[in-house]
Scaffold this active site. Sequence first.
Site, PDB file in Angstrom:
ATOM      1  N   GLY A 218     -15.719   1.869  -3.481  1.00 50.10           N
ATOM      2  CA  GLY A 218     -15.155   3.189  -3.172  1.00 50.10           C
ATOM      3  C   GLY A 218     -13.741   3.396  -3.675  1.00 50.10           C
TER       4      GLY A 218
ATOM      5  N   GLY B 210     -10.178   1.766  -6.224  1.00 50.61           N
ATOM      6  CA  GLY B 210      -9.586   0.867  -7.217  1.00 50.61           C
ATOM      7  C   GLY B 210     -10.489   0.464  -8.369  1.00 50.61           C
TER       8      GLY B 210
ATOM      9  N   ASP C 139     -19.656  -4.250   6.133  1.00 53.37           N
ATOM     10  CA  ASP C 139     -18.608  -5.262   6.109  1.00 53.37           C
ATOM     11  C   ASP C 139     -19.264  -6.519   5.541  1.00 53.37           C
TER      12      ASP C 139
ATOM     13  N   PHE D 263      -2.964 -10.310   0.894  1.00 49.55           N
ATOM     14  CA  PHE D 263      -1.581  -9.845   1.067  1.00 49.55           C
ATOM     15  C   PHE D 263      -0.666 -11.027   0.789  1.00 49.55           C
TER      16      PHE D 263
ATOM     17  N   TYR E  35      -5.360 -16.873 -10.676  1.00 50.15           N
ATOM     18  CA  TYR E  35      -4.845 -17.938  -9.804  1.00 50.15           C
ATOM     19  C   TYR E  35      -5.977 -18.616  -9.019  1.00 50.15           C
TER      20      TYR E  35
ATOM     21  N   GLY F 120      -6.107  -9.893 -14.931  1.00 46.78           N
ATOM     22  CA  GLY F 120      -4.669  -9.986 -14.688  1.00 46.78           C
ATOM     23  C   GLY F 120      -4.248  -8.746 -13.919  1.00 46.78           C
TER      24      GLY F 120
ATOM     25  N   ARG G 210      -0.199  -4.188  -1.074  1.00 52.14           N
ATOM     26  CA  ARG G 210      -0.202  -5.447  -0.337  1.00 52.14           C
ATOM     27  C   ARG G 210       0.475  -6.598  -1.083  1.00 52.14           C
TER      28      ARG G 210
HETATM   29  C1  HXC Z   1       0.820 -12.067   7.891  1.00 51.01           C
HETATM   30  C2  HXC Z   1      -1.025 -10.752   8.389  1.00 51.01           C
HETATM   31  C3  HXC Z   1      -0.565  -9.742   7.511  1.00 51.01           C
HETATM   32  C4  HXC Z   1       0.666  -9.979   6.810  1.00 51.01           C
HETATM   33  C5  HXC Z   1      -2.442  -9.079   8.364  1.00 51.01           C
HETATM   34  N1  HXC Z   1      -2.178 -10.288   8.908  1.00 51.01           N
HETATM   35  N2  HXC Z   1      -1.476  -8.741   7.516  1.00 51.01           N
HETATM   36  N3  HXC Z   1      -0.358 -11.890   8.581  1.00 51.01           N
HETATM   37  N4  HXC Z   1       1.315 -11.153   7.037  1.00 51.01           N
HETATM   38  N5  HXC Z   1       1.169  -9.093   5.953  1.00 51.01           N
HETATM   39  C6  HXC Z   1      -2.970 -11.009   9.895  1.00 51.01           C
HETATM   40  C7  HXC Z   1      -3.173 -10.230  11.195  1.00 51.01           C
HETATM   41  O1  HXC Z   1      -2.055 -10.325  12.068  1.00 51.01           O
HETATM   42  C8  HXC Z   1      -4.413 -10.929  11.751  1.00 51.01           C
HETATM   43  O2  HXC Z   1      -4.083 -12.184  12.310  1.00 51.01           O
HETATM   44  C9  HXC Z   1      -5.222 -11.240  10.482  1.00 51.01           C
HETATM   45  O3  HXC Z   1      -4.294 -11.224   9.401  1.00 51.01           O
HETATM   46  C10 HXC Z   1      -6.312 -10.213  10.223  1.00 51.01           C
HETATM   47  O4  HXC Z   1      -5.702  -8.944  10.171  1.00 51.01           O
HETATM   48  P1  HXC Z   1      -6.511  -7.589  10.497  1.00 51.01           P
HETATM   49  O5  HXC Z   1      -5.602  -6.458  10.228  1.00 51.01           O
HETATM   50  O6  HXC Z   1      -7.118  -7.707  11.861  1.00 51.01           O
HETATM   51  O7  HXC Z   1      -7.721  -7.734   9.448  1.00 51.01           O
HETATM   52  P2  HXC Z   1      -8.648  -6.645   8.799  1.00 51.01           P
HETATM   53  O8  HXC Z   1      -8.593  -5.346   9.553  1.00 51.01           O
HETATM   54  O9  HXC Z   1      -9.950  -7.283   8.601  1.00 51.01           O
HETATM   55  O10 HXC Z   1      -7.942  -6.343   7.362  1.00 51.01           O
HETATM   56  C11 HXC Z   1      -7.985  -7.287   6.347  1.00 51.01           C
HETATM   57  C12 HXC Z   1      -6.713  -7.298   5.530  1.00 51.01           C
HETATM   58  C13 HXC Z   1      -6.297  -5.884   5.042  1.00 51.01           C
HETATM   59  C14 HXC Z   1      -6.937  -8.254   4.362  1.00 51.01           C
HETATM   60  C15 HXC Z   1      -5.559  -7.846   6.400  1.00 51.01           C
HETATM   61  O11 HXC Z   1      -5.148  -5.970   4.204  1.00 51.01           O
HETATM   62  C16 HXC Z   1      -7.399  -5.206   4.274  1.00 51.01           C
HETATM   63  O12 HXC Z   1      -8.228  -4.532   4.860  1.00 51.01           O
HETATM   64  N6  HXC Z   1      -7.477  -5.386   2.917  1.00 51.01           N
HETATM   65  C17 HXC Z   1      -8.529  -4.834   2.064  1.00 51.01           C
HETATM   66  C18 HXC Z   1      -8.052  -4.397   0.709  1.00 51.01           C
HETATM   67  C19 HXC Z   1      -7.192  -5.372  -0.066  1.00 51.01           C
HETATM   68  O13 HXC Z   1      -6.643  -6.337   0.524  1.00 51.01           O
HETATM   69  N7  HXC Z   1      -7.019  -5.102  -1.349  1.00 51.01           N
HETATM   70  C20 HXC Z   1      -6.193  -5.941  -2.235  1.00 51.01           C
HETATM   71  C21 HXC Z   1      -7.015  -6.790  -3.087  1.00 51.01           C
HETATM   72  S1  HXC Z   1      -6.005  -7.435  -4.388  1.00 51.01           S
HETATM   73  P3  HXC Z   1      -3.872 -12.396  13.922  1.00 51.01           P
HETATM   74  O14 HXC Z   1      -3.638 -13.857  14.073  1.00 51.01           O
HETATM   75  O15 HXC Z   1      -2.685 -11.563  14.303  1.00 51.01           O
HETATM   76  O16 HXC Z   1      -5.148 -11.931  14.586  1.00 51.01           O
HETATM   77  C22 HXC Z   1      -6.546  -9.012  -4.761  1.00 51.01           C
HETATM   78  C23 HXC Z   1      -6.016  -9.803  -5.962  1.00 51.01           C
HETATM   79  C24 HXC Z   1      -4.963  -9.144  -6.745  1.00 51.01           C
HETATM   80  O17 HXC Z   1      -7.341  -9.499  -4.117  1.00 51.01           O
HETATM   81  C25 HXC Z   1      -4.335 -10.001  -7.808  1.00 51.01           C
HETATM   82  C26 HXC Z   1      -3.273  -9.201  -8.520  1.00 51.01           C
HETATM   83  C27 HXC Z   1      -2.810  -9.763  -9.779  1.00 51.01           C
HETATM   84  P1  NAP Z   2      -8.838  -2.417  -3.561  1.00 52.00           P
HETATM   85  O1  NAP Z   2      -8.923  -1.022  -4.070  1.00 52.00           O
HETATM   86  O2  NAP Z   2      -8.090  -2.663  -2.310  1.00 52.00           O
HETATM   87  O3  NAP Z   2     -10.313  -2.974  -3.444  1.00 52.00           O
HETATM   88  C1  NAP Z   2     -10.789  -3.812  -2.434  1.00 52.00           C
HETATM   89  C2  NAP Z   2     -12.073  -3.206  -1.893  1.00 52.00           C
HETATM   90  O4  NAP Z   2     -12.706  -4.136  -1.034  1.00 52.00           O
HETATM   91  C3  NAP Z   2     -11.847  -1.923  -1.090  1.00 52.00           C
HETATM   92  O5  NAP Z   2     -12.702  -0.909  -1.571  1.00 52.00           O
HETATM   93  C4  NAP Z   2     -12.210  -2.296   0.343  1.00 52.00           C
HETATM   94  O6  NAP Z   2     -12.810  -1.176   0.993  1.00 52.00           O
HETATM   95  C5  NAP Z   2     -13.203  -3.432   0.103  1.00 52.00           C
HETATM   96  N1  NAP Z   2     -13.262  -4.351   1.231  1.00 52.00           N
HETATM   97  C6  NAP Z   2     -12.229  -5.027   1.793  1.00 52.00           C
HETATM   98  N2  NAP Z   2     -12.679  -5.754   2.826  1.00 52.00           N
HETATM   99  C7  NAP Z   2     -14.011  -5.557   2.900  1.00 52.00           C
HETATM  100  C8  NAP Z   2     -15.046  -6.036   3.761  1.00 52.00           C
HETATM  101  N3  NAP Z   2     -14.788  -6.886   4.764  1.00 52.00           N
HETATM  102  N4  NAP Z   2     -16.322  -5.621   3.528  1.00 52.00           N
HETATM  103  C9  NAP Z   2     -16.597  -4.755   2.528  1.00 52.00           C
HETATM  104  N5  NAP Z   2     -15.669  -4.265   1.689  1.00 52.00           N
HETATM  105  C10 NAP Z   2     -14.396  -4.662   1.879  1.00 52.00           C
HETATM  106  O7  NAP Z   2      -8.178  -3.380  -4.668  1.00 52.00           O
HETATM  107  P2  NAP Z   2      -8.529  -3.660  -6.194  1.00 52.00           P
HETATM  108  O8  NAP Z   2      -7.267  -3.986  -6.865  1.00 52.00           O
HETATM  109  O9  NAP Z   2      -9.400  -2.597  -6.747  1.00 52.00           O
HETATM  110  O10 NAP Z   2      -9.369  -5.016  -6.090  1.00 52.00           O
HETATM  111  C11 NAP Z   2     -10.709  -5.106  -6.501  1.00 52.00           C
HETATM  112  C12 NAP Z   2     -11.043  -6.536  -6.902  1.00 52.00           C
HETATM  113  O11 NAP Z   2     -10.262  -6.911  -8.032  1.00 52.00           O
HETATM  114  C13 NAP Z   2     -10.759  -7.579  -5.835  1.00 52.00           C
HETATM  115  O12 NAP Z   2     -11.751  -8.577  -5.876  1.00 52.00           O
HETATM  116  C14 NAP Z   2      -9.446  -8.178  -6.274  1.00 52.00           C
HETATM  117  O13 NAP Z   2      -9.257  -9.478  -5.806  1.00 52.00           O
HETATM  118  C15 NAP Z   2      -9.657  -8.145  -7.783  1.00 52.00           C
HETATM  119  N6  NAP Z   2      -8.428  -8.247  -8.584  1.00 52.00           N
HETATM  120  C16 NAP Z   2      -7.583  -7.191  -8.653  1.00 52.00           C
HETATM  121  C17 NAP Z   2      -6.480  -7.278  -9.463  1.00 52.00           C
HETATM  122  C18 NAP Z   2      -5.531  -6.139  -9.649  1.00 52.00           C
HETATM  123  O14 NAP Z   2      -4.563  -6.286 -10.382  1.00 52.00           O
HETATM  124  N7  NAP Z   2      -5.754  -5.000  -9.052  1.00 52.00           N
HETATM  125  C19 NAP Z   2      -6.240  -8.462 -10.172  1.00 52.00           C
HETATM  126  C20 NAP Z   2      -7.120  -9.528 -10.054  1.00 52.00           C
HETATM  127  C21 NAP Z   2      -8.238  -9.401  -9.265  1.00 52.00           C
HETATM  128  P3  NAP Z   2     -12.733  -0.943   2.591  1.00 52.00           P
HETATM  129  O15 NAP Z   2     -11.310  -1.055   2.994  1.00 52.00           O
HETATM  130  O16 NAP Z   2     -13.352   0.430   2.768  1.00 52.00           O
HETATM  131  O17 NAP Z   2     -13.604  -1.993   3.206  1.00 52.00           O
END
Ligand code: HXC
Ligand code: NAP
Length: 286
Positions: A18, A20, A67, A99, A149, A191, A201
């Site tokens: 949905g 990114g 999920d 994060f 990484y 990358g 994040r």
């Molecule tokens: C320390 C943290 C924190 C932070 C959350 N937590 N954020 N701890 N620093 N900044 C802790 C919380 O306190 C909790 O622990 C636990 O993590 C779970 O947090 P929740 O908020 O309850 O989890 P949830 O609602 O499931 O959300 C998951 C999430 C959130 C990962 C924390 O950010 C999310 O929904 N992300 C989805 C999208 C995403 O992350 N996209 C980026 C992908 S980029 P406690 O102990 O308090 O219960 C990527 C690679 C990129 O993957 C590479 C780039 C080059």
């Molecule tokens: P993003 O938009 O935050 O994408 C993450 C997606 O995962 C969101 O749509 C989120 O939707 C979904 N998600 C998170 N937790 C989930 C769960 N428990 N169940 C089902 N869906 C879940 O970030 P993005 O940058 O596009 O990342 C996409 C992929 O690329 C990831 O695997 C990331 O590690 C990889 N990646 C990204 C980069 C970059 O530079 N952007 C670099 C290297 C790798 P909901 O919140 O609705 O669940």
Amino acid sequence: MLRDDALKGKTIVVTGGGTGLGKAMSTYFLKLGANVVITSRKLEVLQKTALELEKETGGKVLPVQCDVRNYEEVIEVFKSTKETFGDIHGLLNNAAGNFISPTERLSSNAFATIIDIVLKGTANCTLAIGKQWIAAKQTGTILNIVTTYGFTGSGYVVPSACAKGGVIALTRSLAAEWGKYGIRCNAIAPGPFPTKGAWERLLPGDLVKQFDFKNRVPLKRLGEHQELANLAAYMMSDFSGYINGEVITIDGGEWLQGAGQFNGLESISSEMWDTIEETIRKTNKA
Ligand code: HXC
Ligand code: NAP
């Protein structure tokens, strides 16, 4: 990049579709003729994206809430996909959570949350579709989105690095084990490709100014979503039919620049090189 009908007749499930990068790859799959199922936790986001993509591409999109940490919900995704589109041909494991944080600040639950979304989530989807394909004697393609990484390791994103490393092991292991069923399993390691989810994040607030990813990349630019979509579509298509077990990096050379011991010398000016050369030549003669 690919011809218009490269994915015609295929049905592909995209986790995290949905937003990114998942949304960008889904868009291109649709343009190439595939039916796409997008799935994540937020149904409203999925429904909005589905409407937008159907309008833009003329293709068919099914939004399903799930999920990936919950195996029962994953099973339901494939069930509704089958009911709507029939056979499933591809799974794109793209959903992730991440994060930045010093590792010692993390609670055990914070660490586990990332492992559960990325590694357990990918394993859940892979297992569910793999069982289905093998039982029905169907072939299929699994494509996992990892990170560079995942093989180099990285501080400050340690749970993500562990989880993505696990996904790389899963990719290579199943490529060997399930190849005999005609199931291909590959990964892409992107990358920096700017997305709201990742940038909020990983580079929150002023960090985005202090830590400009462009400077880490030999090509001096960030990735464009279409560039990743091109590779993903190729990997999902039959044109890549003999590629199995690969982790393909698409990062403008970023990780190699970080790894090469002397790559930092890029900051030395031409005048400084004159002096350095002179000094070395003198030393050679001494
Ligand atoms: C320390 C943290 C924190 C932070 C959350 N937590 N954020 N701890 N620093 N900044 C802790 C919380 O306190 C909790 O622990 C636990 O993590 C779970 O947090 P929740 O908020 O309850 O989890 P949830 O609602 O499931 O959300 C998951 C999430 C959130 C990962 C924390 O950010 C999310 O929904 N992300 C989805 C999208 C995403 O992350 N996209 C980026 C992908 S980029 P406690 O102990 O308090 O219960 C990527 C690679 C990129 O993957 C590479 C780039 C080059
Ligand atoms: P993003 O938009 O935050 O994408 C993450 C997606 O995962 C969101 O749509 C989120 O939707 C979904 N998600 C998170 N937790 C989930 C769960 N428990 N169940 C089902 N869906 C879940 O970030 P993005 O940058 O596009 O990342 C996409 C992929 O690329 C990831 O695997 C990331 O590690 C990889 N990646 C990204 C980069 C970059 O530079 N952007 C670099 C290297 C790798 P909901 O919140 O609705 O669940």
